[in-house]
Structures are given as structure tokens and as C-alpha cells.
Design a protein around this motif. Structure first.
Motif, PDB file in Angstrom:
ATOM      1  N   HIS A 164      39.656  18.678  43.943  1.00  8.61           N
ATOM      2  CA  HIS A 164      40.113  18.783  42.548  1.00  8.61           C
ATOM      3  C   HIS A 164      39.241  19.692  41.693  1.00  8.61           C
ATOM      4  O   HIS A 164      39.513  19.886  40.507  1.00  8.61           O
ATOM      5  N   LEU A 165      38.196  20.225  42.277  1.00  2.00           N
ATOM      6  CA  LEU A 165      37.292  21.093  41.504  1.00  2.00           C
ATOM      7  C   LEU A 165      37.982  22.406  41.176  1.00  2.00           C
ATOM      8  O   LEU A 165      38.699  22.987  42.015  1.00  2.00           O
ATOM      9  N   ALA A 166      37.769  22.875  39.960  1.00  2.00           N
ATOM     10  CA  ALA A 166      38.390  24.133  39.530  1.00  2.00           C
ATOM     11  C   ALA A 166      37.698  25.314  40.223  1.00  2.00           C
ATOM     12  O   ALA A 166      36.477  25.289  40.412  1.00  2.00           O
ATOM     13  N   PRO A 167      38.422  26.345  40.591  1.00  2.00           N
ATOM     14  CA  PRO A 167      37.784  27.545  41.159  1.00  2.00           C
ATOM     15  C   PRO A 167      36.790  28.102  40.143  1.00  2.00           C
ATOM     16  O   PRO A 167      37.074  28.120  38.936  1.00  2.00           O
ATOM     17  N   GLY A 168      35.616  28.494  40.628  1.00  2.00           N
ATOM     18  CA  GLY A 168      34.606  29.024  39.714  1.00  2.00           C
ATOM     19  C   GLY A 168      33.718  27.957  39.088  1.00  2.00           C
ATOM     20  O   GLY A 168      32.768  28.282  38.386  1.00  2.00           O
ATOM     21  N   ALA A 169      34.040  26.702  39.341  1.00  2.00           N
ATOM     22  CA  ALA A 169      33.233  25.614  38.744  1.00  2.00           C
ATOM     23  C   ALA A 169      31.830  25.605  39.349  1.00  2.00           C
ATOM     24  O   ALA A 169      31.604  26.062  40.461  1.00  2.00           O
ATOM     25  N   VAL A 170      30.887  25.109  38.556  1.00  2.00           N
ATOM     26  CA  VAL A 170      29.512  24.928  39.035  1.00  2.00           C
ATOM     27  C   VAL A 170      29.289  23.428  39.186  1.00  2.00           C
ATOM     28  O   VAL A 170      29.452  22.675  38.229  1.00  2.00           O
ATOM     29  N   LEU A 171      28.891  23.022  40.395  1.00  2.00           N
ATOM     30  CA  LEU A 171      28.618  21.614  40.661  1.00  2.00           C
ATOM     31  C   LEU A 171      27.101  21.408  40.641  1.00  2.00           C
ATOM     32  O   LEU A 171      26.345  22.257  41.123  1.00  2.00           O
ATOM     33  N   SER A 172      26.651  20.312  40.046  1.00  2.00           N
ATOM     34  CA  SER A 172      25.231  19.997  40.037  1.00  2.00           C
ATOM     35  C   SER A 172      25.056  18.489  40.176  1.00  2.00           C
ATOM     36  O   SER A 172      26.037  17.754  40.285  1.00  2.00           O
ATOM     37  N   ASP A 173      23.824  18.049  40.211  1.00  2.00           N
ATOM     38  CA  ASP A 173      23.540  16.625  40.313  1.00  2.00           C
ATOM     39  C   ASP A 173      22.213  16.359  39.626  1.00  2.00           C
ATOM     40  O   ASP A 173      21.603  17.288  39.076  1.00  2.00           O
ATOM     41  N   VAL A 174      21.755  15.105  39.642  1.00  2.00           N
ATOM     42  CA  VAL A 174      20.474  14.765  39.018  1.00  2.00           C
ATOM     43  C   VAL A 174      19.618  13.919  39.960  1.00  2.00           C
ATOM     44  O   VAL A 174      18.694  13.227  39.519  1.00  2.00           O
ATOM     45  N   GLY A 175      19.926  13.961  41.250  1.00  2.00           N
ATOM     46  CA  GLY A 175      19.283  13.067  42.216  1.00  2.00           C
ATOM     47  C   GLY A 175      17.783  13.306  42.364  1.00  2.00           C
ATOM     48  O   GLY A 175      17.302  14.432  42.272  1.00  2.00           O
ATOM     49  N   SER A 176      17.064  12.213  42.636  1.00  2.00           N
ATOM     50  CA  SER A 176      15.603  12.262  42.795  1.00  2.00           C
ATOM     51  C   SER A 176      15.183  12.761  44.159  1.00  2.00           C
ATOM     52  O   SER A 176      13.993  12.903  44.430  1.00  2.00           O
ATOM     53  N   VAL A 177      16.151  12.981  45.040  1.00  2.00           N
ATOM     54  CA  VAL A 177      15.901  13.534  46.371  1.00  2.00           C
ATOM     55  C   VAL A 177      16.795  14.762  46.491  1.00  2.00           C
ATOM     56  O   VAL A 177      17.930  14.738  46.019  1.00  2.00           O
ATOM     57  N   LYS A 178      16.315  15.838  47.086  1.00  2.00           N
ATOM     58  CA  LYS A 178      17.143  17.037  47.102  1.00  2.00           C
ATOM     59  C   LYS A 178      17.600  17.436  48.506  1.00  2.00           C
ATOM     60  O   LYS A 178      18.741  17.867  48.664  1.00  2.00           O
ATOM     61  N   GLY A 179      16.752  17.302  49.506  1.00  2.00           N
ATOM     62  CA  GLY A 179      17.163  17.687  50.868  1.00  2.00           C
ATOM     63  C   GLY A 179      18.409  16.934  51.310  1.00  2.00           C
ATOM     64  O   GLY A 179      19.407  17.536  51.733  1.00  2.00           O
ATOM     65  N   ALA A 180      18.374  15.607  51.188  1.00  2.00           N
ATOM     66  CA  ALA A 180      19.492  14.773  51.623  1.00  2.00           C
ATOM     67  C   ALA A 180      20.742  15.043  50.786  1.00  2.00           C
ATOM     68  O   ALA A 180      21.862  14.985  51.298  1.00  2.00           O
ATOM     69  N   VAL A 181      20.555  15.367  49.515  1.00  2.00           N
ATOM     70  CA  VAL A 181      21.694  15.637  48.642  1.00  2.00           C
ATOM     71  C   VAL A 181      22.376  16.946  49.056  1.00  2.00           C
ATOM     72  O   VAL A 181      23.608  17.027  49.135  1.00  2.00           O
ATOM     73  N   VAL A 182      21.578  17.965  49.341  1.00  2.00           N
ATOM     74  CA  VAL A 182      22.146  19.251  49.776  1.00  2.00           C
ATOM     75  C   VAL A 182      22.931  19.041  51.077  1.00  2.00           C
ATOM     76  O   VAL A 182      24.068  19.515  51.219  1.00  2.00           O
ATOM     77  N   GLU A 183      22.356  18.285  51.993  1.00  2.00           N
ATOM     78  CA  GLU A 183      23.048  17.996  53.265  1.00  2.00           C
ATOM     79  C   GLU A 183      24.341  17.235  53.056  1.00  2.00           C
ATOM     80  O   GLU A 183      25.326  17.436  53.768  1.00  2.00           O
ATOM     81  N   ALA A 184      24.327  16.297  52.092  1.00  2.00           N
ATOM     82  CA  ALA A 184      25.500  15.441  51.879  1.00  2.00           C
ATOM     83  C   ALA A 184      26.617  16.168  51.143  1.00  2.00           C
ATOM     84  O   ALA A 184      27.798  15.912  51.378  1.00  2.00           O
ATOM     85  N   VAL A 185      26.245  17.090  50.254  1.00  2.00           N
ATOM     86  CA  VAL A 185      27.253  17.735  49.393  1.00  2.00           C
ATOM     87  C   VAL A 185      27.828  18.993  50.027  1.00  2.00           C
ATOM     88  O   VAL A 185      29.044  19.234  49.973  1.00  2.00           O
ATOM     89  N   THR A 186      26.970  19.805  50.648  1.00  2.00           N
ATOM     90  CA  THR A 186      27.376  21.130  51.125  1.00  2.00           C
ATOM     91  C   THR A 186      28.646  21.136  51.991  1.00  2.00           C
ATOM     92  O   THR A 186      29.537  21.973  51.766  1.00  2.00           O
TER      93      THR A 186
END
Lengths: 326, 326
Positions: free
Chosen positions: B94-116
Motif C-alpha cells: 500500500h506504500l505510495a511510489p516515491g514514499a520514504v519509509l523510516s523507523d525509530v527502532g533502538s536496534v538497526k541491523g535486525a530492523v534492516v534485515e526485517a524490512v528490506t
């Protein structure tokens, strides 16, 4: 002690030996509370004595400990625990008959052992420990309200006359403190877990963070708002005082540290093996303890992590002009 | 992203997914800063969504994640780290083309792996972590000033378009934050020592204190002003968030915890063998780190142990009438 009933005085002449954060606060609280007639101060450091004069912390600032305690009906030793035996030996011959001696040390067993042999006949010793302080040291750090709503623990010996204990209690209640009594040994165990081990692990993690190769000190400092900075506050407490605490409450500290380490091993295993339920259960229980501490008035409920008034004021920018254009 | 140069907007339509302390603060900071047009909110909990409406945190509160993100040029995931992969999968179509996705998580490696793996073509992912928070949770805990003068760390991937990174940076700068960038792996190491291990040992000592046989819980609570209460503040943080942090930053946490334990063994030996010089040296060094943290504005210099405004006001008694008469 006060001669005239109704004079409102607990002690006629109070001597504070050692004008650090606690000693200075005792002098200020005594003046404000009015339960004391004359306030005499003595510190082994000439520089501190001069500063005590400048700050007007006492009515009389004596040049020697002997002069300071002479004629005083109450003497409070506010020196580091490691120095207390020597100071007791120094003042003992000069203490007035009937005087009540007390202290403010964070350790009680070792203090009782160090002071008792020097105690002249007719002088009562009522060891005390106000559970209060800040991360600052020295006479400038003192303030009269430090003991308000904090606990002061008395650990009277069997030999302490009831009137002496009542006098020390009345003095601390006049400072706004709540007073409890227990044995020196139990005091040392309680404080090992509520104060000494927390300080030890705070000092430790700050030391660990300062010596990493993979993370720079500047990064540790920049990103300290994630929790670390709260430990640095504790780890900024007076080094001499805390060295003496650990040297003088070794058994209880090692016992409580042992318990801490056993529990930490279990927690380490939960992290290693991904035991989410175990972690969640612990983290929920610890939250409840916090709630109790706030409920009994030993802590404020304000959201301190936010440190709302700590940030530099930042202009709220409505320009955002550096943003991308799509 | 903002179409009209000079409109002052960084993003036209911001979607905040997850309205806890951080999500609510993002919404409030976005409204105050003015860098955002419309604010859309979504939370998986119907109760939280209702509260978000009551508090007026957003312009639109959507009933589904799909509806919420539709048409948004920026989506910030403010959910616990453990939930972020599932949420990314749910919103991705449902994300719009051109949208920027971000997060605020206290861990980044696992978040990148989970989202990408869920990222649709044409959507940029710029992971972010504002190093800020309080011990409170939920939408009511949010406040617009939370990020002022705090650091926000971005960990952009190689694939993150420069314009997307600049947009996220501008947004956080508009919230009053300072922005830094680093790799996800380095972020996780830095935060392990400045935040995750401090929380782990705070949770641990509070747990240890709660389970002693020799010292009662009521004593722990009464005498907590000696240092312990500062740990309980940290150990009152959100259990779900912190469970997920430890499950998702295991390697770095275990590495830093290992260092902490090595140092603690050395410190334990100093206590056991009465190494006063060693203790004094460590306690002096740690004080200097504190000074640096205050100097760079990540902490206030106020004497917080004293909690001057925390105590119940106590009438300064000048009666002292219960004192002994000599």
C-alpha cells in the motif's frame, strides 16, 4: 543537651567535623531548624575551613578539632568512613562529659568498631546514616533541604543511653528526615544492596565504556541519553567516600554482588538463547518496584529521562528548506 | 515529498504507525515544527487509536495500516523492533511510489534485515533511531520537546537515495534533534554499551533486590535514595520494547556484557583484597566522563540525587521539644 525545658533546643552547642556535602548540609539544616544553639565547624583542610567562613555555614570555625569539640553537647563526624577512627582518637580527650557523639557514615559496623575503643566514659555514641546525597562534593554542595523526607538510620549500641538516642532522633527529625533504627550489621546489608552495589556497578560500566576500542569515548558521551548518562551521575560521586565504603563494607558488598552476578548469569543466558518470555516477565516485575518507590515518596514520578528542562532551547524550524523536492 | 519550493514542508503527508511514547512524540513534534502537511496515525490497538483521537495527536486516525499509509510520502514505523518485519509486510503493498519509509527502532541491523525484503521498488528505506525517551509508555506519555537537543542516528543503506536521507534528516532537525549517520552494525555496538547493557544491569539489580531473604522489599523501597532508585527508573521502561531490543541485538549486547563482566571481576577483586588505590583511581576517572556528558549538553548539571523538588514539603520544626534535657 538543652537545659531549659521549653527552650526548643535539642542541643546547645553542635560541632560538625568535616564540611563536605553532608557536613555542610547538617550545619545548614541545623541553623534552619532551630533545634541547635551554637554551630561550631571544623575541617582538616584549611581551604575548606576558609570556605566555610565565606559561606557562613557556622557560628564558629575552629582551627583544631580539639578546640572545635570542647564544650559541645553534640558532635557529628561527617568525614569519610576510613578517617573516622583517627578523628575519634584525636577528639576523644577533648569531648565534654555528657556529650553525644554521632556520625553520618554510609557503613556502620566498621564505624562502631573504629570509634568505640576511643570513647571516653560519660560520652554516648549514637551512629547515624542519613540516606541522602547528591553527586556533588564539598562545602559548596550543601543545602538545608537535603534530608527532607529522606530516611536517617540510627544504629545505637546497647550502651547508648536512651536520652542520647532520643536527642539524635529529634535533631534529624528537625532536619525533616524520617528516622529508623536497626543493628549495624543489618544496616550494612541493606545499604549494600540499595546503595553500595548500585554504585559499584555504575562505576564499573562507566569504566568499561571508557576503555572500548570499537566505540569511541566521544560516541559514548554523545549518545549517553539512551540510559548510560544515568549511571554516570552515580559514578560521579565522591571517590574518597566511596573507596572507604567498599574497603569498610567488604563482606556485605561481596555477598550482594555475588547475588547480582548469579542473577546476571541467568539473564545473560536468556539473551543468548532468546528467551523472550523470561525477559518480558523480569522487565514487568521490575516496573512494579519502581511504582512502590514513587508511592512512598522516595522518588518523583516526573519523566526524568526526558529531562524537559535540560535541553538547550531549539528554535522550532518551520522552514525545513533543506528537504528534498520530488 | 514537498512539491512547492518555499512551502516550508519536508513531507506533505506523514504517517506514524504505532502511537506509543515515541510515535506520539513524533506526531506532536511534527505538528509543532510545521515541516509536515497532514499527519496520519495508525495503531494496531483500537484502544490506542481511540486515545489518539481524544488527544488530537493526528489529523487522521486510520482504521487499518493499509489505509493509513496510502498516499503518504513519509511513513515512520514506531512499533517495537520485534513487530517491525510483520508491519512492513502488511503495509508494503500500500506504500505510495516515491514514499520514504523510516523507523525509530533502538536496534538497526535486525530492523534492516526485517524490512528490506518487503520493500517495494521505488520506496526508499532510511532507518532512524532517536536516542531519547522516558520511563513512561503509551500515547499519553508523548511530548513535542522529547527530541530537542537529543541525537537521532540515521543508518542509511547504500540503496537509500540521497534525497530520501536528506528528507529524514530535515524532519528530525525540525524536531530539534541533532542528526548523525553510521552503519547499522556500528550503531548496534554503540547503543549496546550506551543503552542496552545499562538497561540490562538495571533490570538485573532491581530483580536481585526484590528476591533477597535478608533484606525485605519494604527496606529496599524505603532506603532506595542511596542510589538504587536511579536504577529503578531505567528498569521501569517498556517491557515489550526492551524484550525486543535484547532479542534483536544479541551479539553486540553479549559482547559488551562480556566486557562489563571482565571489568567487574577486576573490581570485585579490588574490593575483596582491599585495593584502595585501585578503587580511588577508577572512581576518579569515571567522574571525568560525567563532566564531559554535561559539557556537551546531553545532561543537566543539576544535583539530581537531591531531587530538591521531589520531597514532600516538611515543616521546619523549631520546637525540637522531644529532645532530651540534660
Amino acid at each position: 543537651m538543652a537545659d531549659a525545658p521549653g527552650s526548643g533546643r535539642v542541643f546547645e552547642r553542635l560541632c560538625v567535623v568535616g564540611l563536605g556535602l553532608i557536613g555542610a548540609s547538617v550545619a545548614l539544616a541545623a541553623r534552619r531548624g532551630g533545634g541547635v544553639g551554637t554551630i561550631v565547624a571544623y575541617d582538616a583542610s584549611a581551604a575548606v575551613r576558609a570556605r566555610v567562613v565565606e559561606l557562613g555555614l557556622a557560628d564558629i570555625v575552629a582551627d583544631t578539632a580539639a578546640e572545635a569539640v570542647a564544650g559541645c553537647d553534640h558532635v557529628v563526624l561527617c568525614v569519610p568512613v576510613g578517617a573516622i577512627g583517627a578523628v575519634a582518637a584525636e577528639i576523644a580527650p577533648h569531648l565534654a562529659p555528657g556529650a553525644v557523639l554521632s556520625d553520618v557514615g554510609s557503613v556502620k559496623g566498621a564505624v562502631v568498631e573504629a570509634v568505640t575503643p576511643h570513647l571516653p566514659a560519660g560520652v554516648a555514641f549514637v551512629p547515624a546514616h542519613p540516606v541522602a546525597g547528591t553527586e556533588f562534593s564539598g562545602p559548596d554542595a550543601g543545602f538545608a533541604a537535603l534530608f527532607e523526607n529522606r530516611w536517617c538510620i540510627l544504629t545505637p549500641c546497647e550502651a547508648s543511653p536512651e536520652a542520647a538516642v532520643a536527642g539524635v532522633r529529634a535533631l534529624w527529625e528537625g532536619f525533616g528526615a524520617r528516622v529508623d533504627t536497626m543493628s549495624p550489621a543489618h544496616h550494612d546489608l541493606v545499604l549494600a544492596i540499595t546503595s553500595h552495589v548500585p554504585h559499584l556497578i555504575a562505576y564499573n560500566i562507566v569504566g568499561t565504556a571508557a576503555h572500548l576500542e570499537t566505540v569511541t569515548n566521544s560516541e559514548v558521551i554523545k549518545f549517553s541519553a539512551g540510559g548510560f548518562r544515568d549511571f554516570t551521575r552515580i559514578a560521579a560521586s565522591d571517590p574518597t567516600m566511596w573507596r572507604d565504603v567498599f574497603l569498610n563494607n567488604r563482606e556485605a558488598v561481596l555477598e550482594m554482588l555475588g547475588r547480582f552476578l548469579e542473577d546476571l548469569s541467568a539473564l545473560q543466558r536468556m539473551v543468548r538463547f532468546g528467551d523472550g518470555d523470561g525477559l518480558f516477565e523480569l522487565f514487568t516485575k521490575t516496573r512494579a518496584i519502581r511504582t512502590s518507590i514513587v508511592a512512598v515518596g522516595q522518588e518523583t514520578a516526573a519523566a526524568d529521562f526526558g529531562r524537559r528542562d535540560a535541553g538547550q532551547p531549539v528554535e522550532a524550524s518551520s522552514s525545513g528548506g533543506t528537504g528534498p523536492r520530488s
